[in-house]
Design a protein around this motif. Structure first.
Motif, PDB file in Angstrom:
ATOM      1  N   SER A   1     -15.541  48.826 -44.294  1.00 52.82           N
ATOM      2  CA  SER A   1     -16.704  49.448 -44.936  1.00 52.82           C
ATOM      3  C   SER A   1     -16.432  49.771 -46.393  1.00 52.82           C
ATOM      4  CB  SER A   1     -17.098  50.722 -44.173  1.00 52.82           C
ATOM      5  OG  SER A   1     -16.034  51.657 -44.205  1.00 52.82           O
TER       6      SER A   1
ATOM      7  N   ASN B   1     -14.303  47.952 -48.380  1.00 51.57           N
ATOM      8  CA  ASN B   1     -14.123  46.738 -49.161  1.00 51.57           C
ATOM      9  C   ASN B   1     -15.304  45.776 -49.100  1.00 51.57           C
ATOM     10  OD1 ASN B   1     -11.576  47.660 -49.792  1.00 51.57           O
ATOM     11  ND2 ASN B   1     -10.545  46.473 -48.208  1.00 51.57           N
ATOM     12  N   GLU B   2     -16.315  46.066 -48.259  1.00 50.16           N
ATOM     13  CA  GLU B   2     -17.382  45.098 -48.080  1.00 50.16           C
ATOM     14  C   GLU B   2     -18.213  44.911 -49.351  1.00 50.16           C
ATOM     15  OE1 GLU B   2     -19.996  46.379 -45.063  1.00 50.16           O
ATOM     16  OE2 GLU B   2     -20.524  48.267 -46.007  1.00 50.16           O
ATOM     17  N   ASN B   3     -18.195  45.862 -50.281  1.00 45.72           N
ATOM     18  CA  ASN B   3     -18.979  45.762 -51.500  1.00 45.72           C
ATOM     19  C   ASN B   3     -18.123  45.399 -52.707  1.00 45.72           C
ATOM     20  OD1 ASN B   3     -21.420  46.448 -50.242  1.00 45.72           O
ATOM     21  ND2 ASN B   3     -20.944  48.623 -50.379  1.00 45.72           N
TER      22      ASN B   3
ATOM     23  N   THR C   1     -17.176  46.182 -57.985  1.00 44.17           N
ATOM     24  CA  THR C   1     -18.259  46.389 -57.024  1.00 44.17           C
ATOM     25  C   THR C   1     -19.387  45.399 -57.291  1.00 44.17           C
ATOM     26  OG1 THR C   1     -19.384  48.031 -58.404  1.00 44.17           O
ATOM     27  CG2 THR C   1     -17.716  48.839 -56.873  1.00 44.17           C
ATOM     28  N   THR C   2     -20.151  45.145 -56.246  1.00 42.91           N
ATOM     29  CA  THR C   2     -21.265  44.201 -56.367  1.00 42.91           C
ATOM     30  C   THR C   2     -22.261  44.666 -57.426  1.00 42.91           C
ATOM     31  OG1 THR C   2     -21.025  43.602 -54.037  1.00 42.91           O
ATOM     32  CG2 THR C   2     -23.109  43.041 -55.100  1.00 42.91           C
ATOM     33  N   LYS C   3     -22.568  45.952 -57.421  1.00 40.23           N
ATOM     34  CA  LYS C   3     -23.538  46.502 -58.383  1.00 40.23           C
ATOM     35  C   LYS C   3     -23.033  46.352 -59.819  1.00 40.23           C
ATOM     36  CE  LYS C   3     -27.201  48.841 -59.679  1.00 40.23           C
ATOM     37  NZ  LYS C   3     -26.890  48.966 -61.104  1.00 40.23           N
TER      38      LYS C   3
ATOM     39  N   PRO D   1     -15.619  37.632 -51.880  1.00 40.13           N
ATOM     40  CA  PRO D   1     -15.352  38.988 -51.372  1.00 40.13           C
ATOM     41  C   PRO D   1     -13.845  39.242 -51.313  1.00 40.13           C
ATOM     42  CG  PRO D   1     -16.924  37.822 -49.980  1.00 40.13           C
ATOM     43  CD  PRO D   1     -16.367  36.811 -50.924  1.00 40.13           C
TER      44      PRO D   1
END
Length: 244
Positions: free
Chosen positions: A89, A91-93, A219-221, A243
């Motif tokens: 949870s 590292n998923e982003n 981070t993705t964002k 990822p």
């Protein structure tokens, strides 16, 4: 003699009967006494009931009770699974992207954006096949005719040259493009200016590439915000969202 034999038979029969009587279980089975199931102690009117613990007290004491119990193998497996779930949870982003560039001008712009966002990276040189789009005019019957076409295009400020050998001899080259959209735009423009049919030949070509790898996950964002600073309509780059 008859009477003696008769007495022996009677004595044996009596002995057998006595043995059967002794072996019989004469104990009586006592029926169980029925009693209703009781889950808690019954108190008389004069007796005081002990105070029951509150919910807060139970929740406070529960961790202490659990910690005092010996840890079983099942508890260890459950704790390990919970740690893996927390890790996933977390590292998923996170991304470890790679930016693949072919042109130096594109690399200069991308490097500038990365540095403005304080993103450290490493560069790796490699090679790969990329789609190319070659614009050309079909070969005329003679080399002299091809030279006339090139001279005519030069007057209209259209760069071109003649292919002098191979299966494409006398074809008139109008440029090589890495983007299909740009090739089609140039095709329409040159055809309009020259009044001649312009063809596109799509093929793959081995080219030198530069790969920019971020030194730390992002981070993705944050990555989306960085990419929004680039104009992809002008850049010829490939981005691999890996990822972590």
């Amino acid at each position: 003699m008859k009477w003696l034999f008769f007495m022996l038979v009677l004595s044996n029969a009596g002995f057998v009967a006595w043995q059967g009587f002794v072996g019989t279980d004469n104990t009586l089975k006592q029926a169980p006494v029925y009693g209703p199931p009781v889950s808690e102690r019954i108190y008389l009117v004069g007796e005081g009931r002990p105070q029951e613990p509150s919910v807060d007290a139970i929740e406070t004491q529960a961790p202490l009770l659990r910690s005092s119990l010996p840890e079983t193998e099942a508890d260890k497996v459950l704790a390990s699974l919970e740690q893996e779930i927390d890790k996933v949870s977390t590292n998923e982003n996170l991304l470890c992207p790679v930016i693949v560039l072919e042109r130096n001008a594109d690399k200069v712009e991308v490097v500038s954006v990365l540095r403005q966002n304080d993103l450290e990276f490493t560069e790796r040189k490699t090679t790969g096949k990329r789609e190319k789009y070659w614009l050309y005019i079909a070969a005329p019957a003679t080399t002299e005719k091809a030279q006339e076409i090139v001279s005519s295009l030069k007057l209209k400020r259209i760069d071109s040259y003649i292919i002098s050998r191979g299966d494409m001899k006398n074809r008139i080259s109008l440029g090589l493009f890495s983007s299909k959209d740009r090739a089609e735009q140039a095709q329409a423009s040159i055809a309009k200016q020259s009044g001649m049919a312009v063809n596109i030949y799509a093929h793959q070509r081995e080219v030198g590439l530069s790969e920019l790898l971020l030194s730390a996950p992002i981070t993705t964002k944050h990555w989306e915000d960085v990419m929004n600073e680039l104009d992809f309509s002008k850049l010829l780059i490939k981005i691999e969202k890996n990822p972590c």
